[in-house]
Scaffold this motif. Structure first.
Motif, PDB file in Angstrom:
ATOM      1  N   GLU A   1     -55.716   6.955  21.276  1.00 21.37           N
ATOM      2  CA  GLU A   1     -54.358   6.419  21.418  1.00 21.37           C
ATOM      3  C   GLU A   1     -53.388   7.109  20.479  1.00 21.37           C
ATOM      4  N   ASN A   2     -53.847   7.448  19.292  1.00 22.04           N
ATOM      5  CA  ASN A   2     -52.972   8.063  18.287  1.00 22.04           C
ATOM      6  C   ASN A   2     -53.040   9.579  18.270  1.00 22.04           C
ATOM      7  N   HIS A   3     -53.706  10.156  19.271  1.00 19.96           N
ATOM      8  CA  HIS A   3     -53.815  11.622  19.398  1.00 19.96           C
ATOM      9  C   HIS A   3     -54.418  12.260  18.149  1.00 19.96           C
ATOM     10  N   GLU A   4     -55.483  11.645  17.638  1.00 20.55           N
ATOM     11  CA  GLU A   4     -56.139  12.174  16.451  1.00 20.55           C
ATOM     12  C   GLU A   4     -57.291  13.123  16.787  1.00 20.55           C
ATOM     13  N   LEU A   5     -57.688  13.162  18.057  1.00 16.30           N
ATOM     14  CA  LEU A   5     -58.732  14.106  18.470  1.00 16.30           C
ATOM     15  C   LEU A   5     -58.146  15.512  18.554  1.00 16.30           C
ATOM     16  N   GLU A   6     -59.008  16.495  18.513  1.00 23.24           N
ATOM     17  CA  GLU A   6     -58.586  17.884  18.638  1.00 23.24           C
ATOM     18  C   GLU A   6     -59.299  18.509  19.831  1.00 23.24           C
ATOM     19  N   VAL A   7     -58.706  19.566  20.357  1.00 18.52           N
ATOM     20  CA  VAL A   7     -59.341  20.327  21.420  1.00 18.52           C
ATOM     21  C   VAL A   7     -59.496  21.767  20.948  1.00 18.52           C
ATOM     22  N   HIS A   8     -60.721  22.241  20.938  1.00 19.21           N
ATOM     23  CA  HIS A   8     -61.002  23.640  20.637  1.00 19.21           C
ATOM     24  C   HIS A   8     -61.404  24.347  21.923  1.00 19.21           C
ATOM     25  N   TYR A   9     -61.277  25.646  21.918  1.00 19.29           N
ATOM     26  CA  TYR A   9     -61.495  26.420  23.132  1.00 19.29           C
ATOM     27  C   TYR A   9     -62.482  27.553  22.871  1.00 19.29           C
TER      28      TYR A   9
ATOM     29  N   VAL B   1     -61.207  30.103  29.139  1.00 20.96           N
ATOM     30  CA  VAL B   1     -61.717  29.363  27.985  1.00 20.96           C
ATOM     31  C   VAL B   1     -62.274  28.031  28.473  1.00 20.96           C
ATOM     32  N   GLU B   2     -63.164  27.453  27.683  1.00 20.41           N
ATOM     33  CA  GLU B   2     -63.660  26.110  27.976  1.00 20.41           C
ATOM     34  C   GLU B   2     -63.137  25.151  26.908  1.00 20.41           C
ATOM     35  N   ALA B   3     -62.483  24.075  27.346  1.00 21.80           N
ATOM     36  CA  ALA B   3     -61.924  23.086  26.429  1.00 21.80           C
ATOM     37  C   ALA B   3     -63.030  22.146  25.945  1.00 21.80           C
ATOM     38  N   LEU B   4     -63.132  21.996  24.623  1.00 24.23           N
ATOM     39  CA  LEU B   4     -64.168  21.162  24.013  1.00 24.23           C
ATOM     40  C   LEU B   4     -63.520  20.205  23.013  1.00 24.23           C
ATOM     41  N   VAL B   5     -63.815  18.918  23.131  1.00 25.82           N
ATOM     42  CA  VAL B   5     -63.198  17.926  22.266  1.00 25.82           C
ATOM     43  C   VAL B   5     -63.861  17.948  20.895  1.00 25.82           C
ATOM     44  N   ARG B   6     -63.064  17.763  19.853  1.00 26.82           N
ATOM     45  CA  ARG B   6     -63.550  17.709  18.481  1.00 26.82           C
ATOM     46  C   ARG B   6     -62.906  16.518  17.780  1.00 26.82           C
ATOM     47  N   TRP B   7     -63.665  15.954  16.825  1.00 27.69           N
ATOM     48  CA  TRP B   7     -63.164  14.778  16.106  1.00 27.69           C
ATOM     49  C   TRP B   7     -63.503  14.910  14.638  1.00 27.69           C
TER      50      TRP B   7
ATOM     51  N   MET C   1     -60.465   9.741  27.099  1.00 26.78           N
ATOM     52  CA  MET C   1     -60.748  10.935  26.312  1.00 26.78           C
ATOM     53  C   MET C   1     -60.590  12.204  27.152  1.00 26.78           C
ATOM     54  N   THR C   2     -61.078  12.176  28.383  1.00 27.38           N
ATOM     55  CA  THR C   2     -60.966  13.352  29.246  1.00 27.38           C
ATOM     56  C   THR C   2     -59.520  13.624  29.616  1.00 27.38           C
ATOM     57  N   LEU C   3     -58.747  12.569  29.846  1.00 28.30           N
ATOM     58  CA  LEU C   3     -57.319  12.762  30.146  1.00 28.30           C
ATOM     59  C   LEU C   3     -56.592  13.347  28.941  1.00 28.30           C
ATOM     60  N   PHE C   4     -56.982  12.907  27.743  1.00 34.81           N
ATOM     61  CA  PHE C   4     -56.399  13.497  26.536  1.00 34.81           C
ATOM     62  C   PHE C   4     -56.694  14.999  26.482  1.00 34.81           C
ATOM     63  N   VAL C   5     -57.949  15.372  26.729  1.00 34.03           N
ATOM     64  CA  VAL C   5     -58.326  16.791  26.716  1.00 34.03           C
ATOM     65  C   VAL C   5     -57.569  17.552  27.790  1.00 34.03           C
ATOM     66  N   LEU C   6     -57.459  16.964  28.975  1.00 32.69           N
ATOM     67  CA  LEU C   6     -56.757  17.631  30.076  1.00 32.69           C
ATOM     68  C   LEU C   6     -55.288  17.862  29.732  1.00 32.69           C
ATOM     69  N   GLN C   7     -54.619  16.826  29.237  1.00 35.19           N
ATOM     70  CA  GLN C   7     -53.199  16.963  28.905  1.00 35.19           C
ATOM     71  C   GLN C   7     -52.977  17.978  27.789  1.00 35.19           C
ATOM     72  N   ARG C   8     -53.839  17.959  26.771  1.00 37.47           N
ATOM     73  CA  ARG C   8     -53.710  18.927  25.691  1.00 37.47           C
ATOM     74  C   ARG C   8     -53.969  20.351  26.201  1.00 37.47           C
ATOM     75  N   THR C   9     -54.917  20.496  27.107  1.00 37.60           N
ATOM     76  CA  THR C   9     -55.232  21.813  27.671  1.00 37.60           C
ATOM     77  C   THR C   9     -54.064  22.344  28.491  1.00 37.60           C
ATOM     78  N   LEU C  10     -53.462  21.482  29.295  1.00 36.04           N
ATOM     79  CA  LEU C  10     -52.303  21.914  30.093  1.00 36.04           C
ATOM     80  C   LEU C  10     -51.159  22.334  29.181  1.00 36.04           C
ATOM     81  N   ARG C  11     -50.950  21.600  28.087  1.00 37.95           N
ATOM     82  CA  ARG C  11     -49.886  21.959  27.139  1.00 37.95           C
ATOM     83  C   ARG C  11     -50.166  23.311  26.503  1.00 37.95           C
TER      84      ARG C  11
END
Length: 486
Positions: free
Chosen positions: A234-242, A256-262, A288-298
């Motif tokens: 909710e607070n966008h504290e996760l990270e996405v690495h590629y 690239v492959e998007a991978l969630v990190r915490w 969580m997947t929607l967060f990764v998707l939105q961050r990846t699109l950005r």
């Protein structure tokens, strides 16, 4: 006489007897008074005696009523067995005392056969089969429990024999049923833990399981972690690495492959394996997947703005693959994004399509119509991969690392990788090999015509900013190895 009547009232065990005895006592006092006056002219004062008898009747009635209510709250109305509250109040102070929970593993199947109204009778019959050594409690719909003071060795022998006894068919509501029972063991009074242990025994196909403090600690950590994960999403504290995928024809990063990190504020870096499976089980995987998707699109939009043309892959779990709500959320995310759907890849595993193949196929075709490429991940580890290659709307195939990492020195792996590359190309698919950790393996993949390579030899997963720097460097230095130790 009043005192005698009061004593008789308190000696009664049922409410009707108390009322009758109180009435007779009062009548006896009046009768004695009238008889004494008529026969001897004696006048007695009977008010105190009457009050004593009637007050005793009221007090005894109230006590019996309280006991009945007390008992009623501690009895399961369906089966007539004592319930969880009664078990909670039971004495488990013996030295070896432990709570045993017997769980009816096929409860839902039996309920559908005999009907909900007969479940109480079933549980009562199972309790009767357990013998009269212990008081058996019904603690929920499918679980019975008791307190055992046997030694551990004797207890296990008892449970093994008891399971055989309980599995004998029962005649309930005119129908024959075969109960399947598993047991959970925990400390006396730890009913919830014993129930959890029974669930663990069922999940692991065991007769019994003993709850341990370490398991409780782990469960508490997981529950706590899931609450913290929800806040982190909710607070966008996760990270996405590629992690880059190297095009073996051009030596440039093509995907690239998007991978969630915490990075947890107090626990530090958490391995994805420690929270992704929990997110799947606790319904956090969609957010969580929607967060990764939105961050990846950005990030794709930013890379494209910097002149870097790459595609990005997002992993889609089995549960989300057939979720209409997630499908709609993906469409909404693409509508507000500056990135084209053609730059997006959804990676799915064969197992994700096997639970409901028809629904999975419809979903994948829907994503393909959006413009998203579909990649089959972990190819070679499933059971029906050739069929899936034929039926699914795929654009990419990822060969599992277990076949790739030693293919340059193992003839069997080499044959599998080479034949897979040729088959995929014949079907019009591009091929990604994952798990590349040596230059020899990379050279072998070039030789067999593999399209893309992914692994630590190419690059570890990188934050978006570092990936941009790497891509810019790679784009100005063609035919230069991409390796990075980041």
């Amino acid at each position: 006489m009043g005192a005698l009547g009061a004593a008789l009232v308190f000696a009664q065990k049922t409410y009707p007897r108390v009322v009758a005895t109180s009435g007779l006592g009062a009548a006896a006092l009046f009768g004695a008074d009238i008889a004494a006056y008529s026969l001897a002219g004696a006048d007695f004062r009977i008010v105190a005696g009457l009050i004593l008898v009637l007050a005793s009747g009221a007090a005894r009635s109230g006590l019996l009523l309280y006991r009945e209510m007390y008992r009623g709250k501690r009895i399961d109305q369906e089966s007539g067995l004592p319930n969880r509250l009664a078990l909670r109040e039971a004495d488990g102070s013996q030295e070896n005392a432990q709570t045993i929970v017997a769980m009816l593993a096929n409860f839902d199947a039996i309920k559908s056969v005999i009907g909900a109204d007969a479940i109480g009778s079933l549980m009562g019959s199972l309790a009767a089969r357990m013998g009269g050594r212990d008081i058996v409690y019904r603690i929920d719909d499918r679980c019975l429990a008791w307190i055992s003071d046997e030694s551990h060795e004797t207890r296990i022998e008892t449970l093994t024999e008891l399971r055989r006894e309980l599995r004998r068919p029962l005649e309930i509501a005119g129908k024959r049923v075969d109960p399947a029972i598993v047991f959970g063991i925990a400390a006396a009074g730890a009913t919830a833990e014993a129930s959890l242990a029974a669930s663990t025994a069922l999940a692991n196909d065991k007769v019994w399981h003993m709850h341990e403090a370490a398991e409780q600690d782990l469960l508490e950590q997981q529950v706590s972690l899931m609450g913290e994960l929800a806040n982190a999403i909710e607070n966008h504290e996760l990270e996405v690495h590629y992690q880059p995928k190297l095009d073996l024809m051009t030596d440039r990063i093509a995907s690239v492959e998007a991978l969630v990190r915490w990075h947890h504020p107090t626990r530090g870096y958490l391995s994805p394996d420690s929270f992704i499976p929990l997110a799947e089980k606790n319904d956090h995987i969609a957010d969580m997947t929607l967060f990764v998707l939105q961050r990846t699109l950005r990030d794709l939009a930013q890379w494209h703005g910097a002149g870097i043309e790459v595609k990005a892959a997002v992993n889609i779990s089995a549960r989300l693959l057939i979720s209409p709500a997630f499908f709609d959320a993906v469409g909404a995310a693409l509508q507000v994004s500056d990135t084209s759907a053609s730059d997006l890849i959804f990676e799915v595993t064969e197992s994700a399509t096997m639970a409901d193949p028809a629904a999975a196929l419809r979903a994948l075709e829907g994503y393909r119509r959006m413009g998203i490429m579909i990649s089959l991940d972990d190819y070679g580890t499933g059971q029906s991969t050739l069929t899936y290659l034929k039926t699914l709307p795929l654009g990419e195939l990822k060969i599992d690392r277990s076949f790739v990492e030693n293919a340059h020195e193992d003839s069997s792996d080499a044959l599998l990788v080479r034949s897979t590359v040729n088959l995929a190309h014949a079907l019009g698919l591009q091929v990604v090999a994952e798990g590349i950790e040596t230059v020899e393996c990379l050279d072998f993949l070039r030789e067999v015509g593999c399209d893309l390579a992914q692994g630590y030899f190419v690059s570890r997963p990188l934050p978006a900013s570092e990936l941009l720097t790497l891509c810019l460097s790679n784009s100005t230095s063609p035919k230069t190895p991409v390796r990075t130790a980041a």
